[in-house]
Motif scaffolding. Structure first.
Motif, mmCIF file in Angstrom:
data_model
loop_
_atom_site.group_PDB
_atom_site.id
_atom_site.type_symbol
_atom_site.label_atom_id
_atom_site.label_comp_id
_atom_site.label_asym_id
_atom_site.label_seq_id
_atom_site.Cartn_x
_atom_site.Cartn_y
_atom_site.Cartn_z
ATOM 1 N N ILE A 296 0.929 -1.195 -0.136
ATOM 2 C CA ILE A 296 -0.024 0.010 0.082
ATOM 3 C C ILE A 296 0.779 1.112 -0.023
ATOM 4 O O ILE A 296 1.820 1.453 0.881
ATOM 5 C CB ILE A 296 -1.070 -0.140 1.164
ATOM 6 N N GLU A 297 0.763 2.185 -1.080
ATOM 7 C CA GLU A 297 1.715 3.217 -1.126
ATOM 8 C C GLU A 297 0.994 4.569 -0.775
ATOM 9 O O GLU A 297 1.339 5.581 -0.781
ATOM 10 C CB GLU A 297 2.111 3.436 -2.575
ATOM 11 N N SER A 298 -0.229 4.507 0.047
ATOM 12 C CA SER A 298 -0.952 5.482 0.288
ATOM 13 C C SER A 298 -0.128 6.409 1.118
ATOM 14 O O SER A 298 0.968 5.934 1.988
ATOM 15 C CB SER A 298 -2.395 5.186 1.267
ATOM 16 N N LYS A 299 -0.264 7.493 1.313
ATOM 17 C CA LYS A 299 0.600 8.458 2.324
ATOM 18 C C LYS A 299 -0.089 8.077 3.706
ATOM 19 O O LYS A 299 -1.360 8.317 4.060
ATOM 20 C CB LYS A 299 0.335 10.088 1.874
ATOM 21 N N ILE A 300 0.570 7.963 4.723
ATOM 22 C CA ILE A 300 0.023 7.581 6.007
ATOM 23 C C ILE A 300 0.740 8.610 6.970
ATOM 24 O O ILE A 300 2.026 8.704 6.820
ATOM 25 C CB ILE A 300 0.573 6.337 6.529
ATOM 26 N N ALA B 155 8.238 2.738 10.856
ATOM 27 C CA ALA B 155 6.992 1.621 10.411
ATOM 28 C C ALA B 155 6.598 1.926 8.942
ATOM 29 O O ALA B 155 6.020 0.958 8.613
ATOM 30 C CB ALA B 155 5.872 1.684 11.501
ATOM 31 N N GLY B 156 6.689 3.268 8.481
ATOM 32 C CA GLY B 156 6.341 3.440 7.238
ATOM 33 C C GLY B 156 5.516 4.810 6.990
ATOM 34 O O GLY B 156 5.106 5.049 6.075
ATOM 35 N N LEU B 157 5.455 5.738 8.108
ATOM 36 C CA LEU B 157 4.668 6.703 8.135
ATOM 37 C C LEU B 157 5.240 7.684 6.989
ATOM 38 O O LEU B 157 6.669 7.915 6.794
ATOM 39 C CB LEU B 157 4.772 7.521 9.190
ATOM 40 N N ASN B 158 4.663 8.688 6.642
ATOM 41 C CA ASN B 158 5.256 9.626 5.463
ATOM 42 C C ASN B 158 5.174 10.996 6.385
ATOM 43 O O ASN B 158 6.201 11.971 6.093
ATOM 44 C CB ASN B 158 4.223 10.090 4.324
#
Lengths: 135, 145
Positions: A85-89, A107-110
């Motif tokens: 999932i490449e959505s902005k988080i 964890a992968g936040l933007n």
């Protein structure tokens, strides 16, 4: 920023997912998004966020709380990234010490914002993630 | 009557019951949701009553599970912060400090004060919202001085 100066992003057809177990925060975050013209859904924990994506739903932006039952924000963010999932988080949490913030970001936040979320903070998220250009 | 409503709101800020976050919420009100703040406040008091009940039960059991108590209070603090309930938030912070210190007496004392602040805020906001409804719609929310 006055009410009249708020951008209306409805034309951009952005979508967002609010992931938070707290009903007060859910209500506020949804209202903030709606005020900017961003269609949005809400789920109560990280597992529901993952399940939503497994069922085929996709969002431009995910507002992810950290402390949630069943699956917290860190676990959910990692899982979503593993799923591709490449959505902005954007992490939105009251926990703001550097260690916790680092763990959440890794964890992968933007982006990351400390609660309470406000219009200014949401616009900051949108600007940083290139959804909105300040004029 | 609008002036009376404004004065009551001002006093809530002056006396420290509410902070800037409450104004942020009022500025989200629009024609589609003219009572948004009252609705969110109702949600808050419903949710916080549940948390108070959980904490009461946990404290009555006598054995202090500080981790569980801290977890409840983390939620309580989060909600209180989100609606701008300043005094309640402060008591939540104190309670959590006592949890981390393993101080049962401090927790009990602070929780007692927290419930008082919560109850006072509830009554004051109910009164404010009742008057605001009677006064009718107003112009854009103004930040208190």
């Amino acid at each position: 920023m006055t009410r009249e100066e708020l951008p209306n992003l409805a034309e951009s057809k952005l979508t967002a997912l609010v992931v938070d177990d707290n009903f007060v925060n859910q209500s506020i975050h949804q209202k903030l998004l709606a005020r900017l013209g961003i269609q949005n859904d809400v789920v109560c924990n990280g597992k529901e966020a993952v399940d939503a994506h497994c069922s085929g739903r996709n969002y431009d932006l995910i507002l992810m709380d950290m402390d949630m039952p069943i699956m917290n924000g860190i676990q959910a963010t990692k899982r979503l990234r593993e799923m591709g999932i490449e959505s902005k988080i954007a992490g939105v949490t009251t926990r703001a010490n550097e260690g916790e913030k680092k763990e959440f970001m890794e964890a992968g936040l933007n982006d990351f914002q400390e609660k309470p979320l406000t219009i200014s903070k949401l616009l900051s998220i949108l600007h940083k993630l290139d959804f909105y250009v300040q004029t | 009557m609008q002036r009376q409503v404004a004065l009551i709101k001002q006093s809530l800020f002056d006396q420290g019951y509410l902070d800037e976050q409450f104004m942020e919420l009022e500025e989200l009100q629009d024609d589609a949701n003219p009572n948004f703040v009252e609705e969110v406040s109702a949600l808050y008091f419903k949710d916080s009553a549940r948390l108070i009940n959980n904490i009461d039960q946990a404290l009555e059991r006598g054995s202090f599970d500080f981790n569980r108590l801290d977890s409840y209070m983390h939620q309580f603090k989060g909600s209180s912060t989100s609606i701008g309930a300043s005094k309640v938030k402060a008591e939540c912070t104190k309670f959590r400090e006592y949890c981390r210190a393993g101080n049962a007496e401090g927790c009990l004392r602070t929780f007692h004060q927290l419930k008082k602040e919560h109850s006072t805020l509830r009554k004051k906001l109910e009164h404010y919202f009742q008057l605001a409804r009677q006064a009718g719609p107003k112009e854009t929310a103004r930040r208190p001085k």
